[in-house]
Every structure is written in C-alpha cells, then in structure tokens.
Design an enzyme around this catalytic site. Structure first.
Site, mmCIF file in Angstrom:
data_model
loop_
_atom_site.group_PDB
_atom_site.id
_atom_site.type_symbol
_atom_site.label_atom_id
_atom_site.label_comp_id
_atom_site.label_asym_id
_atom_site.label_seq_id
_atom_site.Cartn_x
_atom_site.Cartn_y
_atom_site.Cartn_z
ATOM 1 N N GLU A 40 -16.655 -21.832 -18.103
ATOM 2 C CA GLU A 40 -16.653 -22.795 -16.994
ATOM 3 C C GLU A 40 -17.986 -22.770 -16.273
ATOM 4 O O GLU A 40 -18.829 -21.894 -16.514
ATOM 5 C CB GLU A 40 -15.536 -22.434 -16.003
ATOM 6 C CG GLU A 40 -15.735 -21.043 -15.392
ATOM 7 C CD GLU A 40 -14.693 -20.637 -14.349
ATOM 8 O OE1 GLU A 40 -13.534 -21.085 -14.433
ATOM 9 O OE2 GLU A 40 -15.068 -19.871 -13.436
ATOM 10 N N HIS A 87 -19.628 -24.121 -12.105
ATOM 11 C CA HIS A 87 -19.307 -24.652 -10.779
ATOM 12 C C HIS A 87 -20.508 -24.472 -9.871
ATOM 13 O O HIS A 87 -21.450 -23.732 -10.214
ATOM 14 C CB HIS A 87 -18.066 -23.956 -10.196
ATOM 15 C CG HIS A 87 -17.932 -22.519 -10.591
ATOM 16 N ND1 HIS A 87 -18.843 -21.562 -10.201
ATOM 17 C CD2 HIS A 87 -17.028 -21.873 -11.385
ATOM 18 C CE1 HIS A 87 -18.486 -20.392 -10.718
ATOM 19 N NE2 HIS A 87 -17.398 -20.550 -11.455
ATOM 20 N N HIS A 108 -21.293 -16.448 -8.498
ATOM 21 C CA HIS A 108 -20.522 -15.206 -8.584
ATOM 22 C C HIS A 108 -21.480 -14.029 -8.538
ATOM 23 O O HIS A 108 -22.550 -14.068 -9.161
ATOM 24 C CB HIS A 108 -19.794 -15.087 -9.926
ATOM 25 C CG HIS A 108 -18.681 -16.051 -10.162
ATOM 26 N ND1 HIS A 108 -17.694 -16.310 -9.268
ATOM 27 C CD2 HIS A 108 -18.384 -16.801 -11.255
ATOM 28 C CE1 HIS A 108 -16.841 -17.178 -9.784
ATOM 29 N NE2 HIS A 108 -17.236 -17.501 -10.987
ATOM 30 N N HIS A 159 -20.503 -19.915 -17.947
ATOM 31 C CA HIS A 159 -20.327 -18.464 -18.033
ATOM 32 C C HIS A 159 -18.971 -18.122 -18.620
ATOM 33 O O HIS A 159 -17.991 -18.868 -18.471
ATOM 34 C CB HIS A 159 -20.511 -17.791 -16.674
ATOM 35 C CG HIS A 159 -19.632 -18.330 -15.585
ATOM 36 N ND1 HIS A 159 -19.896 -19.517 -14.952
ATOM 37 C CD2 HIS A 159 -18.498 -17.847 -15.009
ATOM 38 C CE1 HIS A 159 -18.957 -19.740 -14.025
ATOM 39 N NE2 HIS A 159 -18.086 -18.732 -14.051
ATOM 40 N N CYS A 174 -15.653 -9.231 -8.574
ATOM 41 C CA CYS A 174 -16.327 -10.524 -8.477
ATOM 42 C C CYS A 174 -16.288 -11.009 -7.034
ATOM 43 O O CYS A 174 -15.211 -11.219 -6.483
ATOM 44 C CB CYS A 174 -15.662 -11.543 -9.408
ATOM 45 S SG CYS A 174 -16.416 -13.183 -9.313
HETATM 46 MN MN MN Z 1 -16.429 -18.834 -12.576
#
Ligand code: MN
Length: 157
Positions: A68, A70, A74, A108, A122
């Site tokens: 995914e 975004h 992270h 990732h 995370c």
């Molecule tokens: Mn992610």
C-alpha cells in the site's frame, strides 16, 4: 476508539509473547479490505494528547502486510524476528532493532521470513489518510524490477 475521559495508566507491564497489560489483540485490518496474510495488531498508545499512535504488528512466519501507499508516514522499529521490507524500490532484509521510515506516497510491504514471526513497532499520525492499493498499472511498474517482482511473489530469492 479513543477514550477522552479515562485517565491513562502510566505503567502497563509486558506479558510473555509480545503482549501487554490492557492491550487487546486485534485483527490487522478488516478481513477482505485488502490483501494480507497472518498479522495481528496491538495499539500500545492512542491518546488525543499525543497526535500519534504507537502500534505493535506481528506477522506470522511466511505472512505479509498489505502492499500500500498513503500520504501519511510510518516510523518503524523491528522488535522481533526478521524479514524483508519493500520501501519504494528499495528492498532490504530487516532484523531486531532496525529502523525503517516509510515516506509519503511510497509503496511498502513487510514480509516475515518462513521460519519466525516478524514483529515491529509502528508510529503513525492519529489523523491520517486511507491507504491506497496498487492498480494493475502500479503493479506492472513495480514488477519491472526482478527483485521486487520476486519479493511481491513471496519468493525468498
Ligand atoms: Mn502503511
């Protein structure tokens, strides 16, 4: 669900098996929402005062997180085991205490090795955009690298 009234405990003890007092073991995502395999999620810190959340994810041997991207980023620390990680076009082996930063809009995915789980902390913004999944065109683009194609196909090289 963020509890804005409840005063948080300052101390919560760790438990065997990478568990913590008063922390629920959750599904990684809603089943069917996106492709993934054998992951659990625990939310360690989630308070409005923080502006961020700290989660612990654990991928069983042979499992993987969703591929995914975004806008939000992270900050990851590997806490248990070893595996491999794709960040953009970079493919790296990761092990305990390694740090991984996922920049905005960067594909990732984490994969555990076949013989042990991969657990990682995370940190993420509390307010964040929804993950995007790759289109067929995106996948085709990623798979132009043979190493990335092998990684996405679950091959250990
Ligand atoms: Mn992610």
């Amino acid at each position: 669900m963020v509890d804005r009234e409840h005063k948080p405990k300052s101390f919560r003890e760790s438990q065997p098996g990478f568990r913590w007092d008063e922390v629920d073991l959750l599904a990684y995502k809603e089943e069917g929402a996106a492709p993934f395999k054998s992951i659990t999620r625990q939310i360690l810190f989630q308070r409005p005062e923080l502006g961020c959340e700290l989660r612990y994810f654990e991928i069983d041997a042979g499992g993987y997180s969703t591929l995914e991207r975004h806008e939000h980023v992270h900050a990851v620390m590997i806490l248990r085991g070893s595996g491999r990680c794709l960040v953009g076009e970079d493919l790296r082996a990761v092990r305990e205490r390694d740090l991984v930063f996922i920049p905005p809009l960067t594909w990732h995915q984490f994969r555990a090795t076949n013989d042990e789980p991969l657990g990682f902390l995370c940190m993420v913004n509390a307010e964040r955009d929804k993950p995007q999944l790759p289109t067929a065109v995106d996948l085709h683009e990623l798979q132009k690298s043979p190493a990335v194609a092998a990684f996405l196909g679950g091959s250990d090289e």
